[in-house]
Design a protein around this motif. Sequence first.
Motif, PDB file in Angstrom:
ATOM      1  N   LYS A 201       0.837  -1.206   0.000  1.00 45.44           N
ATOM      2  CA  LYS A 201       0.000   0.000   0.000  1.00 45.44           C
ATOM      3  C   LYS A 201       0.869   1.251   0.000  1.00 45.44           C
TER       4      LYS A 201
ATOM      5  N   TYR B  46       3.748   1.631  -1.377  1.00 44.18           N
ATOM      6  CA  TYR B  46       4.264   1.872  -2.742  1.00 44.18           C
ATOM      7  C   TYR B  46       3.192   2.532  -3.604  1.00 44.18           C
ATOM      8  N   ILE B  47       1.954   2.000  -3.541  1.00 48.72           N
ATOM      9  CA  ILE B  47       0.860   2.558  -4.344  1.00 48.72           C
ATOM     10  C   ILE B  47       0.574   3.997  -3.928  1.00 48.72           C
ATOM     11  N   ASP B  48       0.612   4.270  -2.624  1.00 51.05           N
ATOM     12  CA  ASP B  48       0.379   5.637  -2.153  1.00 51.05           C
ATOM     13  C   ASP B  48       1.446   6.586  -2.699  1.00 51.05           C
TER      14      ASP B  48
ATOM     15  N   MET C 245      -1.265   3.798  -8.656  1.00 48.23           N
ATOM     16  CA  MET C 245      -1.673   2.497  -9.179  1.00 48.23           C
ATOM     17  C   MET C 245      -1.498   2.495 -10.700  1.00 48.23           C
TER      18      MET C 245
ATOM     19  N   HIS D  55       7.072   1.667 -13.786  1.00 46.06           N
ATOM     20  CA  HIS D  55       7.152   1.490 -12.340  1.00 46.06           C
ATOM     21  C   HIS D  55       8.415   0.738 -11.948  1.00 46.06           C
TER      22      HIS D  55
ATOM     23  N   ILE E 266       7.200  -3.624  -7.309  1.00 42.79           N
ATOM     24  CA  ILE E 266       6.134  -4.549  -7.697  1.00 42.79           C
ATOM     25  C   ILE E 266       6.774  -5.858  -8.165  1.00 42.79           C
TER      26      ILE E 266
ATOM     27  N   LEU F 256      -2.454  -6.584  -7.820  1.00 44.86           N
ATOM     28  CA  LEU F 256      -2.720  -5.738  -8.978  1.00 44.86           C
ATOM     29  C   LEU F 256      -3.191  -6.606 -10.146  1.00 44.86           C
TER      30      LEU F 256
END
Length: 290
Positions: free
Chosen positions: A166, A168-170, A174, A184, A233, A253
């Motif tokens: 989470k 990393y996504i923040d 996404m 990414h 990822i 994902l």
Amino acid sequence: LNDIQIFCKAAESKNFTEASINIGMTPSAVSKAVSRLEQKLNIKLFERSTRSMRLTEEGKSYYSVCKEAVENIRDIERQITNSIEPCGILRISMPDSYGIKKFLPLINEFLEEHSDSLHIEISLSNTYINFTKDEFDLAIRIGELKDDRLVAKRLHSGTMKLVASKSYIDRYGMPATLEALREHKCIALRFPNTGQIMPWEFGEDSTPFHFKPNMIHSDSLGAFETVKNGFGIMQFFDYAVDANIQSGHVIELFPEHRPAKKDIHLVYPSSRYVPAKVRLFMDYLFSVLK
């Protein structure tokens, strides 16, 4: 056969004196038994000096075959005489993440039941072992099997899942599409046997997705720690990440693009007699994986 058994004991000892003590005969008798084998085979089995001895390359090869043959004979003799409790050492090789996340939690009951007679050695490695050279009884292989010298028993199947933390996504957002993944921080796993980077796969036809990795691991558990700590990822098998997905430590994902499942097999050499200890363990493993 007696000379072969003496040779095996000598190979497992530092010298003929130690071997003679273990067997219960004189050092001279041990030396004569080895000499008879060397004359029969017309090869040198040991390099000897006044202080030490060691197996020659031919001796190492001969010992590997003889040791297995002697163990198989003893195993059959135990069954014939109704001493059917398997004993000895059971050696198993498997990928590290599978061993830690899936295999080890399953075998406590087996270990408890047979701890007095049977010992297990487990090698956690992504390297494909050589059964003869490395003296393993069983191995777990994932995906397509290309070696027709092995007997393969399907255990179950596994699904690859693409995950990130989470945090990393923040921080990085996404990815909107599979193609956007190339922008990414992608983490890769290198095949130890070939040195090649393992591509990700997507879709029912498991189409390879090649990318330029920001970090390369040789160990999937290390790679997962990197992902969990928010660096990037990566794609992992479900058994390695499902608990962390459920706990919220990582997020899956593109679940709609999961690749086809891969079969996971228990394998052993087709040319080898299957000892009672191996048959017993296989029966147990299949029973708990039903």
